[in-house]
Design a protein around this motif. Structure first.
Motif, PDB file in Angstrom:
ATOM      1  N   PHE A  23       0.831  -1.210   0.000  1.00 59.07           N
ATOM      2  CA  PHE A  23       0.000   0.000   0.000  1.00 59.07           C
ATOM      3  C   PHE A  23       0.866   1.261   0.000  1.00 59.07           C
ATOM      4  O   PHE A  23       0.657   2.181  -0.795  1.00 59.07           O
ATOM      5  CB  PHE A  23      -0.925   0.007   1.223  1.00 59.07           C
ATOM      6  CG  PHE A  23      -2.060  -0.981   1.169  1.00 59.07           C
ATOM      7  CD1 PHE A  23      -2.765  -1.194  -0.008  1.00 59.07           C
ATOM      8  CD2 PHE A  23      -2.433  -1.704   2.299  1.00 59.07           C
ATOM      9  CE1 PHE A  23      -3.813  -2.109  -0.062  1.00 59.07           C
ATOM     10  CE2 PHE A  23      -3.481  -2.608   2.254  1.00 59.07           C
ATOM     11  CZ  PHE A  23      -4.177  -2.815   1.074  1.00 59.07           C
ATOM     12  N   VAL A  24       1.840   1.314   0.900  1.00 60.15           N
ATOM     13  CA  VAL A  24       2.657   2.522   1.049  1.00 60.15           C
ATOM     14  C   VAL A  24       3.416   2.826  -0.239  1.00 60.15           C
ATOM     15  O   VAL A  24       3.480   3.973  -0.681  1.00 60.15           O
ATOM     16  CB  VAL A  24       3.622   2.369   2.240  1.00 60.15           C
ATOM     17  CG1 VAL A  24       4.678   3.473   2.235  1.00 60.15           C
ATOM     18  CG2 VAL A  24       2.846   2.401   3.559  1.00 60.15           C
ATOM     19  N   LEU A  42       9.981  -5.141  13.078  1.00 58.73           N
ATOM     20  CA  LEU A  42       9.750  -6.168  12.073  1.00 58.73           C
ATOM     21  C   LEU A  42       9.193  -5.571  10.788  1.00 58.73           C
ATOM     22  O   LEU A  42       9.623  -5.926   9.682  1.00 58.73           O
ATOM     23  CB  LEU A  42       8.797  -7.235  12.630  1.00 58.73           C
ATOM     24  CG  LEU A  42       9.342  -8.045  13.810  1.00 58.73           C
ATOM     25  CD1 LEU A  42       8.254  -8.908  14.424  1.00 58.73           C
ATOM     26  CD2 LEU A  42      10.518  -8.909  13.371  1.00 58.73           C
ATOM     27  N   ILE A  43       8.243  -4.657  10.914  1.00 62.90           N
ATOM     28  CA  ILE A  43       7.633  -4.064   9.722  1.00 62.90           C
ATOM     29  C   ILE A  43       8.628  -3.152   9.005  1.00 62.90           C
ATOM     30  O   ILE A  43       8.643  -3.084   7.776  1.00 62.90           O
ATOM     31  CB  ILE A  43       6.337  -3.318  10.109  1.00 62.90           C
ATOM     32  CG1 ILE A  43       5.285  -4.344  10.557  1.00 62.90           C
ATOM     33  CG2 ILE A  43       5.816  -2.473   8.948  1.00 62.90           C
ATOM     34  CD1 ILE A  43       4.065  -3.753  11.200  1.00 62.90           C
ATOM     35  N   SER A  44       9.474  -2.476   9.759  1.00 62.99           N
ATOM     36  CA  SER A  44      10.482  -1.619   9.116  1.00 62.99           C
ATOM     37  C   SER A  44      11.450  -2.459   8.291  1.00 62.99           C
ATOM     38  O   SER A  44      11.903  -2.031   7.222  1.00 62.99           O
ATOM     39  CB  SER A  44      11.239  -0.803  10.169  1.00 62.99           C
ATOM     40  OG  SER A  44      12.057  -1.643  10.969  1.00 62.99           O
ATOM     41  N   GLU A  45      11.756  -3.684   8.742  1.00 58.50           N
ATOM     42  CA  GLU A  45      12.636  -4.568   7.972  1.00 58.50           C
ATOM     43  C   GLU A  45      11.954  -5.047   6.700  1.00 58.50           C
ATOM     44  O   GLU A  45      12.571  -5.125   5.628  1.00 58.50           O
ATOM     45  CB  GLU A  45      13.066  -5.751   8.841  1.00 58.50           C
ATOM     46  CG  GLU A  45      14.002  -5.355   9.976  1.00 58.50           C
ATOM     47  CD  GLU A  45      14.341  -6.520  10.896  1.00 58.50           C
ATOM     48  OE1 GLU A  45      13.756  -7.621  10.691  1.00 58.50           O
ATOM     49  OE2 GLU A  45      15.175  -6.350  11.798  1.00 58.50           O
ATOM     50  N   VAL A  46      10.660  -5.372   6.807  1.00 57.88           N
ATOM     51  CA  VAL A  46       9.900  -5.760   5.622  1.00 57.88           C
ATOM     52  C   VAL A  46       9.836  -4.600   4.634  1.00 57.88           C
ATOM     53  O   VAL A  46      10.026  -4.777   3.429  1.00 57.88           O
ATOM     54  CB  VAL A  46       8.474  -6.218   6.014  1.00 57.88           C
ATOM     55  CG1 VAL A  46       7.612  -6.431   4.767  1.00 57.88           C
ATOM     56  CG2 VAL A  46       8.534  -7.502   6.832  1.00 57.88           C
ATOM     57  N   MET A  47       9.586  -3.399   5.145  1.00 60.10           N
ATOM     58  CA  MET A  47       9.497  -2.210   4.294  1.00 60.10           C
ATOM     59  C   MET A  47      10.825  -1.958   3.575  1.00 60.10           C
ATOM     60  O   MET A  47      10.852  -1.612   2.379  1.00 60.10           O
ATOM     61  CB  MET A  47       9.103  -0.997   5.130  1.00 60.10           C
ATOM     62  CG  MET A  47       8.928   0.290   4.329  1.00 60.10           C
ATOM     63  SD  MET A  47       7.567   0.215   3.138  1.00 60.10           S
ATOM     64  CE  MET A  47       6.170   0.195   4.266  1.00 60.10           C
ATOM     65  N   ALA A  48      11.935  -2.150   4.279  1.00 58.11           N
ATOM     66  CA  ALA A  48      13.250  -1.933   3.666  1.00 58.11           C
ATOM     67  C   ALA A  48      13.471  -2.906   2.513  1.00 58.11           C
ATOM     68  O   ALA A  48      13.974  -2.529   1.445  1.00 58.11           O
ATOM     69  CB  ALA A  48      14.348  -2.075   4.717  1.00 58.11           C
ATOM     70  N   ASN A  49      13.104  -4.175   2.714  1.00 54.42           N
ATOM     71  CA  ASN A  49      13.242  -5.161   1.643  1.00 54.42           C
ATOM     72  C   ASN A  49      12.335  -4.818   0.458  1.00 54.42           C
ATOM     73  O   ASN A  49      12.720  -4.967  -0.703  1.00 54.42           O
ATOM     74  CB  ASN A  49      12.912  -6.562   2.156  1.00 54.42           C
ATOM     75  CG  ASN A  49      14.107  -7.240   2.797  1.00 54.42           C
ATOM     76  OD1 ASN A  49      15.217  -6.714   2.795  1.00 54.42           O
ATOM     77  ND2 ASN A  49      13.888  -8.414   3.360  1.00 54.42           N
ATOM     78  N   ALA A  50      11.123  -4.358   0.760  1.00 51.64           N
ATOM     79  CA  ALA A  50      10.181  -4.007  -0.305  1.00 51.64           C
ATOM     80  C   ALA A  50      10.700  -2.832  -1.129  1.00 51.64           C
ATOM     81  O   ALA A  50      10.644  -2.853  -2.361  1.00 51.64           O
ATOM     82  CB  ALA A  50       8.817  -3.673   0.287  1.00 51.64           C
TER      83      ALA A  50
END
Length: 495
Positions: A23-24, A42-50
């Motif tokens: 979404f972001v 955890l979400i910041s790590e997912v966001m970085a990979n995305a």
């Protein structure tokens, strides 16, 4: 096309966090609620990979990132959201409770999707006051890259809601496939369940280990399925006689005692230990985030390869990527042709790992790609967009000269600046420089000549007046700039 401006994610685990990233990165302001104490990390790590994956995925202009805010309560997260995605653990009682809370707190027109892997929506929507707007929206991991969402309605779900969800998903680069009937585990997971059960028997019976089994998949039918799926692959296997002949030859084998699909393997401690030990030996030397990055990079490469299929129209997930890029170009703010007396900054990018060669730096044809992308940005700036090309007009490159002056390495932030040289608009003559952003080092130059053509007439013609109106002031503004030292160079000429 209906788009989402505000979204909410309830649950921020592997799936919920990846939904938030999708979404972001599509420009949607997103709120997330997850009481887990380490949810933000955890979400910041997912966001970085995305974000890393998206920089490799496309050169189309991504929208300005949406905001990502962590809410203190479910009610705060869903307030004002147009799409609410529930991704809490796979327990019917928990999901029912959470969906009922969302139902009460959400805007009456908000769509409510559940990321459940197998629970049917009729059971999930039992306690909701407005069950007609709730449906299963089952994605595949990583949600920010894989485009499929299975859309499954319950007994009380309005068909119009599923159609609306499908349309909205297209604006974030996903395809919503509406499943005709609700069934436990839907379509994808039922297929995976059958495959998974047989794989477990092969490991338990010591037919092979986990690495051998994975290699069988990725070196054979996994490659085929990435582009044609099951039935289209078997249609080809039938040769000129087609699917009827294939089924007549191989259909009877389904009754042979080859499979244990109807037998459930006993998950005793010995089997769990066997699989865990083999899995650790196979890939345990890599951390989970490193494995995710490798997976994402491979998926990007596959999707880009599929995008080139079918004579450039794309095939499978590649066509979906091509369609999404067309949407991004169409909806992106048009770059303004500001006739300042200075070179134009046309492109900014970061060197992805797929661009690195055996010498450890960016391979030579990627320098040319940077200049080609910068030229496309210039054309967009003066109005030569997809609609202009579709109408039968475009600029074709007829000559270029690239110099490689310094190395670009993995992760380097780069930018391209261009100076327009004297030309009549029917020709666009430019001199571009590729720079490293950290120290403004000039890495490469490109002298470039494009010619305006009519594709219908197959000949060179002047550009349409609307393009010339934007192009001429740029050429005139740059006419006062000194000619770059390297203009007019030939191959082998001294620096």
């Amino acid at each position: 096309m209906a788009r989402i401006s505000k979204a909410a994610c309830i649950g921020g685990g592997v799936i919920g966090g990846a939904w938030a990233a999708r979404f972001v990165l599509a420009g949607i302001d997103t709120k997330i609620f997850d009481p887990h104490p380490e949810a933000q990390r955890l979400i910041s790590e997912v966001m970085a990979n995305a974000e890393r994956a998206y920089k490799m995925l496309t050169r189309a202009p991504l929208p300005v990132k949406g905001t990502l805010n962590f809410s203190e309560s479910l009610e705060e997260a869903v307030r004002g959201a147009e799409w609410i995605q529930e991704s809490v653990p796979e327990r019917l009682d928990l999901k029912r409770s959470v969906l009922a809370q969302i139902d009460i707190a959400a805007d009456p027109k908000a769509l409510i999707g559940s990321s459940t892997s197998g629970l049917i929506p009729t059971d999930l929507q039992r306690d909701m006051k407005h069950p007609e707007r709730m449906f299963v929206a089952h994605p595949y991991n990583p949600v920010y890259l894989l485009p499929l969402v299975e859309l499954v309605g319950g007994e009380k779900t309005a068909r119009a809601v599923l159609e609306d969800a499908k349309a909205k998903l297209a604006t974030v680069g996903m395809t919503g496939l509406i499943i005709n009937k609700e069934i436990d585990a839907f379509v994808g997971d039922r297929l995976l369940e059958a495959f998974w059960r047989e794989a477990l028997w092969l490991i338990k019976d010591d037919i092979c280990d986990t690495e051998t089994l994975d290699n069988v998949i990725r070196y054979s039918f996994g490659l085929r399925w990435a582009q044609m799926g099951l039935f289209e692959t078997y249609r080809i296997a039938g040769g000129e006689a087609g699917m009827r002949d294939f089924l007549s030859k191989y259909g009877p084998s389904l009754s042979w005692p080859w499979t244990k699909l109807t037998d459930v393997v006993d998950f005793d401690d010995a089997l769990v230990e066997k699989i865990a030990v083999q899995s650790d030996a196979q890939s345990g030397q890599r951390g989970i985030r490193e494995l995710e990055r490798i997976r994402d990079q491979n998926l990007v490469g596959i999707m880009q390869a599929l995008k080139a299929g079918d004579e450039g129209r794309g095939w499978g997930a590649g066509r979906l990527l091509s369609d999404y890029e067309a949407h991004l170009w169409k909806t992106a703010p048009k770059p303004q042709a500001n006739p300042a007396k200075e070179p134009l900054k046309l492109l900014e990018l970061r060197v992805p790992s797929a661009w690195i060669d055996y010498n450890g730096h960016m391979t030579e044809y990627r320098y040319t790609q940077c200049f080609a992308d910068a030229s496309d940005a210039l054309l967009q700036m003066v109005g030569v967009d997809a609609d202009y090309v579709k109408a039968g007009h475009s600029y074709y490159t007829v000559e270029s000269h690239v110099r490689l002056l310094a190395e670009a390495k993995l992760g380097d932030a780069l930018y391209v600046k261009a100076q327009l040289l004297p030309s009549d608009g029917k020709k666009i003559h430019s001199f571009m420089g590729l720079y490293r952003a950290s120290d403004d080092t000039l890495l490469s130059t490109c002298e470039h000549l494009m010619l305006h053509v009519s594709s219908k007439e197959s000949r060179s013609v002047p550009p349409l007046p609307a393009v010339m109106m934007k192009l001429k002031p740029l050429i005139e503004a740059h006419a006062v700039l000194p000619a770059p030292d390297a203009v007019g160079r030939s191959v082998g000429q001294r620096k």
